[in-house]
Structures are given as C-alpha cells and as structure tokens.
Scaffold this active site. Structure first.
Site, PDB file in Angstrom:
ATOM      1  N   GLN A   1      51.045  28.211  38.722  1.00  0.00           N
ATOM      2  CA  GLN A   1      50.683  28.174  37.299  1.00  0.00           C
ATOM      3  C   GLN A   1      50.366  26.741  36.852  1.00  0.00           C
ATOM      4  O   GLN A   1      51.144  25.820  37.075  1.00  0.00           O
ATOM      5  CB  GLN A   1      51.821  28.770  36.459  1.00  0.00           C
ATOM      6  CG  GLN A   1      51.542  28.819  34.975  1.00  0.00           C
ATOM      7  CD  GLN A   1      50.342  29.704  34.613  1.00  0.00           C
ATOM      8  OE1 GLN A   1      50.158  30.786  35.146  1.00  0.00           O
ATOM      9  NE2 GLN A   1      49.511  29.222  33.693  1.00  0.00           N
TER      10      GLN A   1
ATOM     11  N   LYS B   1      51.220  37.859  33.123  1.00  0.00           N
ATOM     12  CA  LYS B   1      50.571  38.142  34.418  1.00  0.00           C
ATOM     13  C   LYS B   1      51.468  39.047  35.258  1.00  0.00           C
ATOM     14  O   LYS B   1      51.012  39.997  35.879  1.00  0.00           O
ATOM     15  CB  LYS B   1      50.305  36.834  35.177  1.00  0.00           C
ATOM     16  CG  LYS B   1      49.148  36.014  34.601  1.00  0.00           C
ATOM     17  CD  LYS B   1      49.043  34.639  35.253  1.00  0.00           C
ATOM     18  CE  LYS B   1      47.961  33.818  34.587  1.00  0.00           C
ATOM     19  NZ  LYS B   1      47.872  32.443  35.089  1.00  0.00           N
TER      20      LYS B   1
ATOM     21  N   ASP C   1      43.454  32.556  42.685  1.00  0.00           N
ATOM     22  CA  ASP C   1      42.824  31.892  41.536  1.00  0.00           C
ATOM     23  C   ASP C   1      41.394  31.475  41.868  1.00  0.00           C
ATOM     24  O   ASP C   1      40.621  31.119  40.984  1.00  0.00           O
ATOM     25  CB  ASP C   1      43.630  30.646  41.131  1.00  0.00           C
ATOM     26  CG  ASP C   1      44.546  30.926  39.946  1.00  0.00           C
ATOM     27  OD1 ASP C   1      44.228  31.838  39.166  1.00  0.00           O
ATOM     28  OD2 ASP C   1      45.569  30.220  39.815  1.00  0.00           O
TER      29      ASP C   1
END
Ligand code: NDP
Length: 291
Positions: free
Chosen positions: A98, A54, A121
C-alpha cells in the site's frame, strides 16, 4: 446539453459477479482460492481505510487475503524482505504494497522487489515494459495498473469507440496518466498528454473528444477547458478543507457542456478495486498454468 452524471455502481456490480464466478471456478479447479497478500506499513489513516475496503472487496469476490502490517519505523530492508518472503510463498498469487510508504523509503525500489508475476498493481518495470511493447495483449491478459484498467472498462460500458478520437490526458504519473495514455494510444486514439509544464492547457483540452483528468488539483478543469459534447473521465480524488471529496473537474461548470462526466466519488475509484481483483485472479491462473 444535458450531461450524463455517470456512476460506476452498476458496472462494478456486474464485473464483481463475473469475477466472483471466475474465482469460484479457480477454487474448484485448483482446490485453493486466489490469494492476495497486502503489505501495510505505518499508520496512515487513509491507507488503513483503503486497505480495509480492498480487503472486503477481495473477500466478497471469494479471494483469500493475507495481511502483513509493519510499523512506521520499518526499514527499507525489513519491507523488502517481507516482499521477498511473499515472492517465495507458494500460496500467494498477488502482492500489494500500500502506497504511500513512510518518508525516506523509496517506493519505486520496493515495487521493483515484487516478483512481476505477483505484481497485481502493475507497477513493476517488467509489466510496464509489456504494456509498452505489446499493449493489446497485455491489456487483455496481463497485469496492468488498476486505475487505467478501470477507465477502459468505463469506456467499454459507455460504448465509446476510441478509433481516431482525440484524447487528452491531464497528468503523466506512473500510476495513472502515463499508463492510460499508452493504453488509449494502443487502442487507436490520438493522445495528447498534458502536465504541469504544458503551455496553454485549454488549447489542448478543448480539442478533446475524451478528456481524462488525473492531475490531483481540486475543481481545476472547467467549462472553458472543454468542447461541447466532450466525455470527461475524472480520476481525481481531492479532499477539501470541509472534508468534501471533489474531482479534478469542476462538476458544476462542466455540467451542461460535457456529454458525460464521471462522478466523484463513485466513478473511477470503485473500478480501481475491481481491477485489483481481476489482476489477482489473472495472476493466480497464470501461476497455475506456469506450474
Ligand atoms: P501525481 O501527483 O502523481 O501526478 C499529477 C500529475 O498532474 C503530474 O503528471 C503533474 O505534472 C500533473 N499536473 C500538476 N499540475 C498540473 C497543471 N497545472 N496542469 C496540468 N497538469 C498538471 O498524481 P496521481 O496521478 O497519483 O493522481 C492524480 C489524481 O488522481 C489525484 O487526485 C489522486 O488522488 C487521484 N487518484 C485516484 C485514483 C482512483 O482510484 N480514483 C487512483 C490514483 C490516483 P508533472 O508530471 O509535470 O509534475
């Protein structure tokens, strides 16, 4: 029937170029780069690999990335106060915590601590609420979960018109199945959501013009589950004992019956990261507009 084995490499590159240009324009206008903060807790090797890819993709797109690493022993309070500090940090546009967090930490509660305007997200109840209440606008401009957003880009790329189509989503998780079912229904498909308690799964899946697989069971869906000519978007990423990565669909059996099948790996996965970049740029622009 000849099945198209669809890889997203070209689409990803095209979107990456557009996003790179958007990031550059943002940087020239606001004299700073869009900035993503990544919080990684513990030493799960897969999480380290995901965060590294990422980070690389974001840097390549012209974003700034700030890394925050916490030990596996970090408490809920410590993770939560890291998030709260980042919420207040003026240069941070997006915050990614994460997943998975170490055992005993309530992930949903941590996600709720992220300020909704920095929730790249798209998991915060405010953003999920916006998706439910105002789906088309939220899909076009808001912060929506990345994997479902990537699926919509794939459908656009293959010119699949959702209007009136029968769609079956296998899986109802908060990160894939549920949000994609909301999005596809808002875009005028007739959506059936299947899950572990569904009776006679094949009865439902065989009605589908479009099948979205997100149940996390390797090679689970085969030719007995689909109708000839179905489009199959396979979200599953499952590692077998021999280390091979396979989807939720059995590609050997689906080939010849499906019209199109997304590759695993190389299908939905890369789109998820691309959509994270898109969300970070969207968050950055909206924060500047709100100043
Ligand atoms: P979850 O484990 O959170 O959810 C799985 C879903 O599948 C649940 O809703 C479950 O039902 C349903 N399910 C389980 N067994 C069956 C069954 N026998 N028949 C029908 N449905 C069933 O998984 P995620 O949504 O997080 O992930 C799904 C897959 O997608 C995984 O392989 C994951 O690795 C992959 N993934 C890939 C991403 C990418 O970027 N490509 C991103 C995120 C995930 P119930 O609700 O009843 O338990």
């Amino acid at each position: 029937m000849e099945t198209i084995w669809y890889r997203t490499e070209e689409l990803r590159k095209r979107l990456a170029q557009t996003l790179q240009q958007e990031a550059l324009e943002f940087t020239q206008t606001h004299h700073r780069k869009p900035c993503l903060a990544v919080v990684l807790v513990g030493d799960n090797p897969a999480s380290h690999v995901y965060v590294a890819s990422k980070t690389k993709a974001c840097l390549d797109a012209g974003l700034d990335v700030l890394d925050f690493k916490l030990p596996a022993t970090a408490s809920f309070q410590e993770i939560s106060s890291t998030v709260e500090t980042l919420n207040k940090n003026k240069v941070v546009d997006g915050i990614l915590v994460q997943s998975p967090l170490p055992k005993g930490i309530d992930e949903k509660e941590i996600f709720k601590k992220i300020s909704p305007e920095k929730d790249v997200d798209g998991f915060h109840p405010v953003n999920i609420g916006a998706l439910v209440m105002n789906p088309k606008k939220t899909i076009a401009e808001g912060l929506v979960p990345c994997t479902p957003a990537g699926i919509l880009e794939i459908l656009k790329d293959i010119n699949f018109s959702l209007n009136g189509k029968n769609v079956v989503v296998v899986g109802r998780s908060n990160i894939v199945g549920r949000p994609i079912s909301i999005m596809l229904s808002a875009l005028d498909a007739t959506v059936t959501v299947c899950h572990s308690k569904t009776n006679n799964l094949a009865h439902h899946t065989s009605q589908a013009d479009l099948l979205v697989l997100a149940c996390g069971i390797p090679n689970f869906i085969n030719d007995t589950h689909i109708k000839t000519g179905a489009i199959v978007i396979d979200v599953g990423v499952n590692r077998l004992e021999n280390k091979k990565i396979v989807g939720d669909g059995d590609s050997n059996k689906l080939k010849g019956k499906a019209q199109l099948l997304t590759a695993v790996p190389g299908g939905v996965g890369p789109m998820t990261i691309t959509m994270l970049i898109q969300n970070t740029i969207r968050a950055a622009k909206q924060r500047e507009q709100g100043k």
